[in-house]
Design a protein around this motif. Structure first.
Motif, mmCIF file in Angstrom:
data_model
loop_
_atom_site.group_PDB
_atom_site.id
_atom_site.type_symbol
_atom_site.label_atom_id
_atom_site.label_comp_id
_atom_site.label_asym_id
_atom_site.label_seq_id
_atom_site.Cartn_x
_atom_site.Cartn_y
_atom_site.Cartn_z
ATOM 1 N N SER A 173 1.107 -1.161 -0.085
ATOM 2 C CA SER A 173 -0.028 -0.108 -0.066
ATOM 3 C C SER A 173 0.840 1.160 0.152
ATOM 4 N N GLU A 174 1.930 0.973 0.210
ATOM 5 C CA GLU A 174 3.091 2.170 0.135
ATOM 6 C C GLU A 174 3.684 2.337 -1.030
ATOM 7 N N GLY A 175 3.785 3.470 -1.568
ATOM 8 C CA GLY A 175 4.232 3.692 -2.952
ATOM 9 C C GLY A 175 5.845 3.621 -3.001
ATOM 10 N N VAL A 176 6.452 2.571 -3.921
ATOM 11 C CA VAL A 176 7.724 2.124 -3.946
ATOM 12 C C VAL A 176 8.319 2.302 -5.334
ATOM 13 N N MET A 177 9.456 3.014 -5.349
ATOM 14 C CA MET A 177 10.191 3.021 -6.657
ATOM 15 C C MET A 177 11.685 2.959 -6.899
ATOM 16 N N ILE A 178 12.146 2.211 -7.782
ATOM 17 C CA ILE A 178 13.393 1.932 -7.953
ATOM 18 C C ILE A 178 13.993 2.998 -9.010
ATOM 19 N N ASP A 234 20.473 6.131 4.740
ATOM 20 C CA ASP A 234 19.260 6.398 4.552
ATOM 21 C C ASP A 234 18.782 7.867 4.891
ATOM 22 N N ARG A 235 17.989 8.414 4.203
ATOM 23 C CA ARG A 235 17.541 9.932 4.424
ATOM 24 C C ARG A 235 16.143 9.807 4.182
ATOM 25 N N SER A 236 15.582 10.959 4.861
ATOM 26 C CA SER A 236 13.994 11.328 4.428
ATOM 27 C C SER A 236 13.911 12.811 4.353
ATOM 28 N N GLY A 237 12.629 12.981 3.642
ATOM 29 C CA GLY A 237 12.533 14.516 3.290
ATOM 30 C C GLY A 237 11.271 14.641 2.686
ATOM 31 N N ARG A 246 0.163 17.057 -4.015
ATOM 32 C CA ARG A 246 -0.014 16.172 -2.969
ATOM 33 C C ARG A 246 1.464 16.433 -2.266
ATOM 34 N N ASP A 247 1.496 16.434 -0.974
ATOM 35 C CA ASP A 247 2.727 16.421 -0.084
ATOM 36 C C ASP A 247 2.867 15.063 0.400
ATOM 37 N N CYS A 248 3.849 14.442 0.467
ATOM 38 C CA CYS A 248 4.296 13.196 1.027
ATOM 39 C C CYS A 248 5.527 12.989 1.349
ATOM 40 N N THR A 249 5.859 12.015 2.155
ATOM 41 C CA THR A 249 7.134 11.709 2.635
ATOM 42 C C THR A 249 8.121 10.677 1.927
ATOM 43 N N LEU A 250 9.398 11.254 1.728
ATOM 44 C CA LEU A 250 10.338 10.413 0.845
ATOM 45 C C LEU A 250 11.337 9.785 1.663
ATOM 46 N N SER A 251 11.422 8.439 1.545
ATOM 47 C CA SER A 251 12.486 8.045 2.431
ATOM 48 C C SER A 251 13.318 7.163 1.197
ATOM 49 N N ALA A 252 14.482 7.449 1.505
ATOM 50 C CA ALA A 252 15.287 6.821 0.192
ATOM 51 C C ALA A 252 16.632 5.780 0.834
ATOM 52 N N SER A 253 16.720 4.812 0.172
ATOM 53 C CA SER A 253 17.965 3.867 0.528
ATOM 54 C C SER A 253 18.910 3.736 -0.678
ATOM 55 N N LEU A 254 19.937 3.346 -0.553
ATOM 56 C CA LEU A 254 20.947 3.035 -1.562
ATOM 57 C C LEU A 254 21.322 1.619 -1.725
ATOM 58 N N PHE A 255 21.281 0.944 -2.720
ATOM 59 C CA PHE A 255 21.936 -0.298 -2.940
ATOM 60 C C PHE A 255 22.490 -0.615 -4.139
ATOM 61 N N ARG A 256 23.181 -1.672 -4.320
ATOM 62 C CA ARG A 256 24.096 -1.988 -5.596
ATOM 63 C C ARG A 256 23.357 -3.157 -6.268
ATOM 64 N N GLN A 257 23.576 -3.027 -7.524
ATOM 65 C CA GLN A 257 23.097 -4.292 -8.234
ATOM 66 C C GLN A 257 23.806 -4.233 -9.649
ATOM 67 N N GLU A 258 24.461 -5.282 -9.881
ATOM 68 C CA GLU A 258 25.199 -5.406 -11.077
ATOM 69 C C GLU A 258 26.001 -4.477 -11.411
ATOM 70 N N ALA A 260 25.999 -1.352 -10.593
ATOM 71 C CA ALA A 260 25.296 0.034 -10.565
ATOM 72 C C ALA A 260 24.445 0.282 -9.379
ATOM 73 N N SER A 261 24.544 1.549 -9.011
ATOM 74 C CA SER A 261 23.960 2.416 -7.726
ATOM 75 C C SER A 261 22.300 2.502 -8.001
ATOM 76 N N LEU A 262 21.413 2.082 -7.109
ATOM 77 C CA LEU A 262 20.284 2.314 -7.310
ATOM 78 C C LEU A 262 19.567 2.668 -6.049
ATOM 79 N N PHE A 263 18.645 3.673 -6.032
ATOM 80 C CA PHE A 263 17.650 4.078 -4.879
ATOM 81 C C PHE A 263 16.525 3.355 -4.802
ATOM 82 N N LEU A 264 16.050 2.991 -3.632
ATOM 83 C CA LEU A 264 15.028 2.378 -3.348
ATOM 84 C C LEU A 264 14.150 3.551 -2.628
ATOM 85 N N LEU A 265 13.269 3.963 -3.162
ATOM 86 C CA LEU A 265 12.524 5.133 -2.569
ATOM 87 C C LEU A 265 11.160 4.737 -2.437
#
Length: 485
Positions: A173-178, A234-237, A246-258, A260-265
């Motif tokens: 139910s939480e919005g998630v993006m890579i 990890d950081r939030s904003g 619409r205002d929302c809270t963004l939580s960002a995490s960093l991880f590596r895959q193949e 490459a560096s990616l954010f999990l938002l």
């Protein structure tokens, strides 16, 4: 020709000059040194002599000297005995047999594979069988199979983990993006984030995250993501969506895959998300499907059930949809599949089926008169699915007539029984209708004189009286019978 050249190339060109008169002992030493096991066999397949080049192989196969005097086919496993016979037959006919793998039983319980070739040495009733130990090759094959199985198990675990991740990603139910950590390009977005951003997947994927942020907020988001990429923490904003404000809270995490560096938002908003009108319509339609009082079912092109609602399950006396899924619909509807064959033929031609009268059989023997409508559902696949609506008309039938079904009064009424009554019963009822109509006409022409009516119909008066009672036309037959006689 190639076979002939190969045959010549593997023989010595001048064996007498190069080897001279090679004695039996020298030949035995040469054979024993060149092979792992050598067996001298007579024409009956009995082992006359044996030599091993490996001590461990000798202990495994012939530790107690049991080979001498035994048949060669008796010291191999049962499933490879025919190969021993083929070896000796080929050697007798062609002087040299092709190589064949034969397995020997061992005290350890594990078969020992040996590659054999038989040679006719020119002496009557004698063959030399040369063998190469294949244990190392078999061990390598076992290790290879074990490694393949281990890899397949690892792949299966990875697939299961990916399936769980995908399921969690989609139903969250939480919005998630890579998002790519270098370009901020969105590579994946779950349905909750699409609803939050009020965007479709084709429009949001491959676009920059900053393009969807409010202009005043985009710079702060860029600094936040740069800090996460630099520190790995990890950081939030706050994130304000440009399209709907619409205002929302963004939580960002960093991880590596193949490499490459990616954010999990993760996006969370306290403001309610208004559902898209198409989603609302789809949800309402699904609720109608599940809660409709009439039975509903969706089948594949071959008639197997994909979905079924609660009313359908109640009518077929089943407790769960899983019992119906994958089963043919004619398991419950129609007589011996005839009714549904007609319905499916019309549906495959694109014609809908309306108010088709038939019967439904329950799992525990219940029989229900039903009215069925169906339509073809084309969803872009090669073959369409079919949607069925099934209505119970038992109550309608019980109101319109008595509990005991009366004879139809006309051919029009008779045709309505087609599809609901077997042909045998339909023919019998047709005969009864014709008899009843004929008797009524004869009585009307004779002024209700039964004796004259019997003569007109070619019946005895007694037969006419029986038929009058049968068809309910003999209310006063007892009074008239005496007068006629």
């Amino acid at each position: 020709m190639l076979r002939r050249i190969f045959t010549l190339s593997r023989d010595f060109k001048s064996p007498k000059d190069s080897l001279g008169d090679l004695g039996a002992k020298s030949a035995a030493k040469l054979i024993a040194a060149a092979t792992d096991v050598a067996v001298v066999v007579d024409g009956q397949g009995v082992i006359r002599d044996v030599a091993f080049n490996k001590e461990d192989l000798s202990l495994e196969l012939d530790a107690h000297g049991r080979w001498l005097g035994s048949k060669f086919s008796e010291v191999v496993t049962p499933e490879t005995r025919f190969k021993v016979d083929e070896l000796l037959q080929d050697a007798a006919s062609r002087k040299l047999s092709p190589w064949r793998q034969v397995n020997h039983p061992s005290p350890s319980g594990e078969d020992i594979p040996v590659l054999y070739s038989a040679v006719d040495i020119g002496r009557k009733d004698r063959f030399v069988v040369l063998g190469r130990d294949l244990r190392s090759l078999a061990a390598m094959q076992r290790r290879l199979i074990s490694a393949q199985q281990s890899m397949e198990r690892d792949y299966a675990r990875l697939r299961h983990a990916e399936t769980r991740y995908r399921l969690l990603f989609q139903v969250s139910s939480e919005g998630v993006m890579i998002v790519d950590a270098t370009t901020y390009q969105i590579s994946e977005a779950n349905p909750a984030s699409l609803a939050l951003f009020d965007e479709s997947a084709p429009r949001i994927l491959k676009s920059s995250l900053l393009d969807h942020a409010d202009r005043e907020n985009a710079l702060n988001i860029s600094h936040l993501l740069a800090d996460v990429r630099a520190t790995g923490r990890d950081r939030s904003g706050r994130f304000r969506i440009a399209k709907n404000g619409r205002d929302c809270t963004l939580s960002a995490s960093l991880f590596r895959q193949e490499n490459a560096s990616l954010f999990l938002l993760r996006f969370s908003s306290e403001q309610p998300i208004v559902e898209n009108s198409s989603l609302i319509a789809t949800s309402t339609l699904m609720r109608h499907f599940e809660e409709a009082p009439d039975g509903m079912a969706i089948t594949q092109n071959d008639g197997r059930v994909l979905r079924a609602n609660r009313a359908f399950l109640d009518m077929t006396q089943m407790s769960s949809e899983e019992q119906a899924r994958g089963e043919p619909l004619d398991r419950w509807i129609g007589r011996a599949g005839v009714d549904l064959s007609i319905a499916f033929a019309n549906l495959r031609q694109g014609s809908p089926v309306k108010l088709f009268a038939t019967v439904l059989h329950g799992e525990y023997g219940g029989l229900t008169e039903i009215e069925m409508s169906a339509v073809s559902l084309q969803d872009g696949g090669d073959k369409p699915n079919f949607g069925f609506t099934i209505r119970n008309i038992d109550t309608r039938l019980s109101v319109s007539g008595s509990g005991e079904r009366e004879l139809p009064r006309s051919i029009a009424e008779l045709t309505k029984l087609i599809g609901r009554v077997p042909l045998r019963d339909l023919v019998r009822e047709t005969t009864d209708v014709i008899e009843k109509l004929s008797i009524e006409a004869a009585l009307e022409l004779t002024g209700n004189n039964r004796a004259s009516a019997a003569d007109m119909l070619g019946l005895s008066r007694q037969s006419l009286y029986v038929k009058l009672r049968r068809f309910g036309l003999a209310e006063h037959a007892s009074d008239d019978e005496g007068d006629d006689e």
